[in-house]
Design a protein around this motif. Structure first.
Motif, PDB file in Angstrom:
ATOM      1  N   LEU A 476       1.105  -0.881   0.622  1.00 11.62           N
ATOM      2  CA  LEU A 476      -0.175  -0.156  -0.022  1.00 11.62           C
ATOM      3  C   LEU A 476       0.508   1.329  -0.059  1.00 11.62           C
ATOM      4  N   PRO A 477       0.478   1.842  -0.551  1.00  9.57           N
ATOM      5  CA  PRO A 477       1.876   3.179  -0.938  1.00  9.57           C
ATOM      6  C   PRO A 477       1.645   4.501   0.180  1.00  9.57           C
ATOM      7  N   TRP A 478       1.904   5.222   0.363  1.00  8.01           N
ATOM      8  CA  TRP A 478       2.142   6.405   1.430  1.00  8.01           C
ATOM      9  C   TRP A 478       0.753   7.354   0.922  1.00  8.01           C
ATOM     10  N   VAL A 479      -0.148   7.159   1.094  1.00 12.44           N
ATOM     11  CA  VAL A 479      -1.705   8.004   0.940  1.00 12.44           C
ATOM     12  C   VAL A 479      -2.731   8.001   2.264  1.00 12.44           C
ATOM     13  N   SER A 480      -3.689   8.994   1.290  1.00 12.30           N
ATOM     14  CA  SER A 480      -4.706   9.409   3.400  1.00 12.30           C
ATOM     15  C   SER A 480      -5.401   7.969   3.644  1.00 12.30           C
ATOM     16  N   ALA A 481      -5.681   7.374   3.701  1.00 10.60           N
ATOM     17  CA  ALA A 481      -6.422   6.100   3.818  1.00 10.60           C
ATOM     18  C   ALA A 481      -8.011   6.876   3.232  1.00 10.60           C
ATOM     19  N   ARG A 482      -8.195   7.592   3.250  1.00  9.49           N
ATOM     20  CA  ARG A 482      -9.211   8.007   2.807  1.00  9.49           C
ATOM     21  C   ARG A 482     -10.035   7.587   1.289  1.00  9.49           C
ATOM     22  N   LYS A 483      -7.926   7.082   0.826  1.00 10.73           N
ATOM     23  CA  LYS A 483      -8.430   7.111  -1.104  1.00 10.73           C
ATOM     24  C   LYS A 483      -7.876   5.476  -1.162  1.00 10.73           C
ATOM     25  N   ILE A 484      -8.484   5.333   0.179  1.00 12.52           N
ATOM     26  CA  ILE A 484      -7.623   3.908  -0.028  1.00 12.52           C
ATOM     27  C   ILE A 484      -8.644   2.667  -1.243  1.00 12.52           C
ATOM     28  N   ARG A 485      -9.901   2.559  -1.496  1.00 14.64           N
ATOM     29  CA  ARG A 485     -10.468   2.783  -2.733  1.00 14.64           C
ATOM     30  C   ARG A 485     -10.061   2.835  -4.422  1.00 14.64           C
ATOM     31  N   GLU A 486      -9.701   3.888  -4.033  1.00  8.36           N
ATOM     32  CA  GLU A 486      -9.632   4.182  -5.541  1.00  8.36           C
ATOM     33  C   GLU A 486      -8.204   3.451  -5.507  1.00  8.36           C
ATOM     34  N   VAL A 487      -6.877   3.664  -4.517  1.00  8.39           N
ATOM     35  CA  VAL A 487      -5.600   3.157  -4.363  1.00  8.39           C
ATOM     36  C   VAL A 487      -5.780   2.095  -5.506  1.00  8.39           C
ATOM     37  N   LEU A 488      -6.807   0.764  -4.885  1.00  5.10           N
ATOM     38  CA  LEU A 488      -6.656  -0.254  -4.526  1.00  5.10           C
ATOM     39  C   LEU A 488      -7.193  -0.547  -6.479  1.00  5.10           C
ATOM     40  N   ALA A 489      -8.083   0.336  -6.880  1.00  5.67           N
ATOM     41  CA  ALA A 489      -8.520  -0.049  -7.972  1.00  5.67           C
ATOM     42  C   ALA A 489      -7.766   0.660  -9.509  1.00  5.67           C
ATOM     43  N   THR A 490      -6.231   1.562  -8.608  1.00  5.41           N
ATOM     44  CA  THR A 490      -6.570   2.446  -9.397  1.00  5.41           C
ATOM     45  C   THR A 490      -4.368   1.943  -9.767  1.00  5.41           C
ATOM     46  N   TYR A 491      -4.124   1.549  -8.650  1.00  9.54           N
ATOM     47  CA  TYR A 491      -2.567   1.373  -8.725  1.00  9.54           C
ATOM     48  C   TYR A 491      -1.753   0.531  -9.284  1.00  9.54           C
ATOM     49  N   PRO A 492      -0.520  -0.039 -10.151  1.00 11.53           N
ATOM     50  CA  PRO A 492      -0.249  -1.188 -10.292  1.00 11.53           C
ATOM     51  C   PRO A 492      -0.261  -2.293  -9.401  1.00 11.53           C
ATOM     52  N   GLU A 493       0.619  -1.468  -8.414  1.00 10.36           N
ATOM     53  CA  GLU A 493       0.643  -2.700  -7.588  1.00 10.36           C
ATOM     54  C   GLU A 493      -0.436  -3.096  -7.002  1.00 10.36           C
ATOM     55  N   CYS A 494      -1.462  -2.436  -6.688  1.00  7.04           N
ATOM     56  CA  CYS A 494      -2.395  -3.293  -6.165  1.00  7.04           C
ATOM     57  C   CYS A 494      -3.197  -4.309  -6.816  1.00  7.04           C
ATOM     58  N   ARG A 495      -2.781  -4.857  -8.389  1.00  8.03           N
ATOM     59  CA  ARG A 495      -3.660  -5.060  -9.016  1.00  8.03           C
ATOM     60  C   ARG A 495      -4.439  -6.486  -8.406  1.00  8.03           C
ATOM     61  N   ASN A 496      -3.640  -7.085  -7.701  1.00  4.50           N
ATOM     62  CA  ASN A 496      -3.564  -8.080  -6.947  1.00  4.50           C
ATOM     63  C   ASN A 496      -3.466  -8.317  -5.504  1.00  4.50           C
ATOM     64  N   HIS A 497      -3.945  -7.124  -5.244  1.00  5.06           N
ATOM     65  CA  HIS A 497      -3.938  -7.305  -3.958  1.00  5.06           C
ATOM     66  C   HIS A 497      -5.260  -7.794  -3.320  1.00  5.06           C
ATOM     67  N   PRO A 498      -4.871  -8.553  -1.462  1.00  6.32           N
ATOM     68  CA  PRO A 498      -6.027  -9.325  -1.557  1.00  6.32           C
ATOM     69  C   PRO A 498      -6.883  -8.648  -0.785  1.00  6.32           C
ATOM     70  N   LEU A 499      -6.931  -6.712  -0.580  1.00 10.13           N
ATOM     71  CA  LEU A 499      -7.983  -6.266   0.062  1.00 10.13           C
ATOM     72  C   LEU A 499      -8.721  -6.203  -0.917  1.00 10.13           C
ATOM     73  N   LYS A 500      -8.828  -5.913  -2.601  1.00  8.82           N
ATOM     74  CA  LYS A 500     -10.299  -6.667  -3.148  1.00  8.82           C
ATOM     75  C   LYS A 500     -10.684  -8.136  -3.467  1.00  8.82           C
ATOM     76  N   ALA A 501     -10.601  -8.949  -2.731  1.00 11.56           N
ATOM     77  CA  ALA A 501     -11.311 -10.260  -2.017  1.00 11.56           C
ATOM     78  C   ALA A 501     -12.932  -9.690  -1.667  1.00 11.56           C
ATOM     79  N   PRO A 502     -13.466 -10.497  -2.306  1.00 11.72           N
ATOM     80  CA  PRO A 502     -14.962 -10.273  -1.121  1.00 11.72           C
ATOM     81  C   PRO A 502     -14.705 -10.564  -0.312  1.00 11.72           C
TER      82      PRO A 502
END
Lengths: 613, 136
Positions: A476-502
């Motif tokens: 997870l990058p050094w960003v505001s927690a408010r942007k967590i969903r945006e980060v998971l949706a758009t950042y390449p390093e979060c492509r297969n992130h476990p938080l995206k699982a249901p």
């Protein structure tokens, strides 16, 4: 009488316990039409200055205070005779941090400047106490409280106060003893029995019993709600923080029975205490008595060494003229004009002592052969150049003094000085020796939650094992927690992130809500506060994790109070130069490389020569 | 006097009529305070069921709301309308919100109605009223 003032409120500066953000708190207070509100975080005044400033700006009267842990009033020997299950349980620490402590709570409110200084002293003395004494560290001794209660109003505490806890444990005699002993620590009329109705089935009986006891003892009562969050919906944030703060998963050791510790309206509070209107009236009376003026806008400088018959300005002036004559040979009209101009402004703003103090430290470093250099906007001043604090000629480089000090913008000057990082500790030792350890402390930083920290906190609270917590917060990058969903949706390093699982919706919701929440107190890299009066009269102090005494305020709070903060920073380049000079002197002789060694200015191609060896 | 003197002095006249606790000549507050601080007043839902004195329940009921008073005005149980004389106590319960299958979010009211003590609860999650405890 109508209306109500909340006098027991925890913000997120009650680390890992309070879930009310200061801005939101003031907005809600305004919306509810309340004239004032108190901030009473656990064991410190961490958020007090920013709360004070924001409240004044919002048109709300700020009441500063603190919920402290106080020495047990009950008779220890008598309690030891009881079987363990019948003894009154000592409450565990609330919140997280080195200042938290086990023990009974007491709410303190500041009436005036004397009260503020006494509260700072009480907290500092408790937090800096040696371990292993009769009274544990971070617990306020009753004797200290009695000595330093001038200007303070005491409330007997929540259900974790000794009176409240005793009453809940059906030990009314002990509650009475505690209240009597606490009340004796305060001036008559400055101690109230705190009534708190938390909407549990036991609450009416608890309130009635405390009110009855107060009546018997002739003490006034006051209603509070031990606010930990702003609205009912925010209660789960408090649950999350308090469970992780206690290093457990939900529900945590507190396991609050409901969501009633929110900032209730005046009508809600008066409805809860319909049988005790005096308890609600007392909140307004107390707020009316708490009229603290911190005197923001004025400056308080440490004492510079000024010989008899001189003033700080005359001394600064002499040193600056002497310095400018040495720096400019021959002395130019431009340099003279500029020095006169700057000295006049420094005198007008009342800053001569500040310059003398910085010079004092720099002179010490130079006398010990410790490489140092002033940097930043201080380099725009001919006074700092003349005093040897900076080495860039502001006349030659046409540097604008107003970038450093602007009379139209009355701000504390900020002179940053870099020292040889290998020898920075010698400078720090000197500062403590020169000004006295009671006048020096390190500046704090408040660490807040970013996306990574918030995910870890939420995951821990929801009971994920440590390995899983690591997985969920990885990449997870050094960003505001408010942007967590945006980060998971758009950042390449979060492509297969476990938080995206249901199944992580709740975790992500909590993560977003935790955005920006204060986590703990840190220590500034090199910021020191130096004061003329003992520093504990200005701010509470405590031990930092790295073993130094740190203030409970960060650099902005200190600047707002008008105190001097100096950045004593370590620069490894200075160390590298020192080492290179030493090597050179060893190889080609001391005469060939004179100390103090400086690179001659403006020689084209120097860097190329260096690169070529 | 002694313990519970307000309760002991309470004038329950006229005889033969249902006791109206809140018709006391000197106001209700001393009596209510004494009742609340008296150990023998317990939550009905705390009492073990089947002993004849109280029981737990979880029965959906219809409640008439008194917005002015901020509490139930009456409830319907077993086809009978029970007018609420007074709300004796209120409490709130929020538990295990992180676990949907076990979470509880309720606002509870202990009421006096037709001479009995009843515990009514509004379940915020199901948006429904329940009768959760009875003392006959």
């Amino acid at each position: 009488m109508s209306g109500f003032v909340h006098l027991h409120v925890h913000s997120d500066f009650s680390f890992m316990d309070g879930a009310a953000y200061i801005d939101g708190l003031l907005k809600r207070v305004r919306r509810l039409g309340m004239p004032a509100v108190a901030l009473t975080d656990h064991q410190g005044l961490y958020g007090a200055i920013r709360f004070y400033r924001a409240a004044l700006k919002a048109g709300v009267q700020p009441v500063l205070g603190c919920e402290v842990v106080v020495e047990t009033c009950g008779v220890i020997g008598e309690e030891c005779d009881q079987p363990p299950q019948e003894r009154l349980q000592i409450p565990p620490p609330s919140g997280l941090g080195r200042a938290s402590a086990s023990g009974f709570h007491l709410t303190l409110l500041v009436k005036d400047m004397a009260g503020y200084r006494n509260l700072c002293r009480l907290l500092s003395r408790a937090h800096l106490r040696e371990e292993g004494g009769v009274v544990p560290r971070s617990v306020i001794a009753l004797s200290d409280l009695a000595r330093r209660s001038e200007g303070l109003i005491g409330l007997s505490g929540c259900q974790r106060g000794e009176a409240g806890a005793s009453m809940l444990a059906e030990l009314p005699w002990r509650a009475k003893e505690a209240v009597q002993r606490l009340a004796r620590c305060f001036a008559p009329g400055d101690f109230y029995v705190e009534l708190m109705h938390d909407m549990t089935p036991e609450a009416p009986r608890y309130v009635a019993a405390l009110a009855g006891m107060a009546q018997t003892l002739g003490l006034p009562v006051v209603a509070t709600n031990d606010v930990h969050y702003l609205t009912r919906a925010d209660f789960r944030l408090h649950d999350v923080l308090s469970s992780v703060g206690a290093r457990t998963s939900l529900p945590g050791p507190l396991e609050r029975p409901n969501a009633e510790l929110y900032l209730k309206s005046a009508s809600e509070m008066r409805g809860l205490f319909a049988a005790f209107p005096r308890a609600c009236d007392a909140t307004l009376e107390i707020a009316g008595r708490c009229r603290l003026d911190l005197g923001l806008g004025s400056f308080h400088f440490p004492a510079a060494e000024v010989p008899a018959g001189e003033t700080a300005y005359s001394l600064l002036s002499k040193l600056a003229w002497r310095g400018v004559e040495e720096r400019y040979q021959p002395l130019t009209p431009e340099a003279v004009r500029r020095l006169q101009h700057e000295l006049a402004i420094i005198e007008e703003l009342g800053f001569p002592e500040y310059f003398l103090v910085v010079r004092d430290i720099v002179e010490f470093a130079k006398s010990q052969g410790i490489r140092c250099s002033g940097r930043g906007s201080a380099g725009d001043s001919i006074v700092t150049y003349a005093l040897g604090i900076t080495d860039a000629d502001p006349v030659a480089y046409s540097l604008l003094f107003e970038r450093f000090l602007n009379p139209a913008r009355r701000q504390m000057p900020d002179i940053d000085v870099d020292f040889d990082s290998a020898r920075r500790d010698e400078v720090i030792d000197y500062i403590y020796r020169r000004f006295g350890s009671e006048h020096v402390a390190m500046v704090a930083t408040v660490c807040t939650m970013t996306a990574k920290g918030a995910v870890r906190t939420a995951a821990k609270a929801l009971g994920h094992p440590p390995k899983r917590v690591d997985e969920l917060s990885r990449h997870l990058p050094w960003v505001s927690a408010r942007k967590i969903r945006e980060v998971l949706a758009t950042y390449p390093e979060c492509r297969n992130h476990p938080l995206k699982a249901p199944g992580h919706e709740l975790l992500l919701d909590i993560t977003e809500e935790l955005s920006g929440c204060s986590m703990h107190l840190g220590t500034h890299l090199g910021g020191f506060i130096i004061t003329r009066e003992p520093i504990e009269t200005w701010m509470p102090l405590q031990w930092a994790a790295k073993g130094v005494v740190v203030s409970q305020y960060d650099k902005d709070d200190i600047e707002a109070l008008g105190l001097v903060k100096m950045d004593i920073l370590g620069l490894r380049m200075h160390s590298a130069i020192s080492e290179a000079v030493q090597l050179a002197r060893d190889r080609v002789g001391e005469a060939a490389v004179p100390e103090p060694f400086t690179l001659p200015p403006r020689r084209p191609g120097r860097l190329r020569d260096h690169r070529g060896g | 006097m002694g313990r519970n003197d307000h309760i002991k002095r309470f004038d329950a006249r006229p005889p033969g009529q249902p006791v109206d606790l809140f018709d006391a000549p000197k106001g209700v507050l001393p009596v209510v305070l004494e009742l609340l601080s008296t150990p023998w007043v317990r939550r009905a839902s705390d009492l073990p069921s089947g002993d004849g004195s109280g029981k737990r329940a979880e029965v959906a009921v219809e409640v008439e709301w008194n917005g002015e008073r901020g509490g139930p005005a009456a409830f319907h149980y077993k086809g009978v309308r029970h007018r609420v004389d007074t709300v004796v106590m209120q409490w709130a319960v929020e538990r295990r919100w992180w676990d949907r299958s076990r979470s509880v979010s309720r606002r509870c009211f202990r009421v006096l109605a037709r001479g009995g003590v009843w515990d009514l609860a509004f379940d915020r999650e199901r948006e429904q009223w329940f009768l959760v405890g009875i003392v006959d």
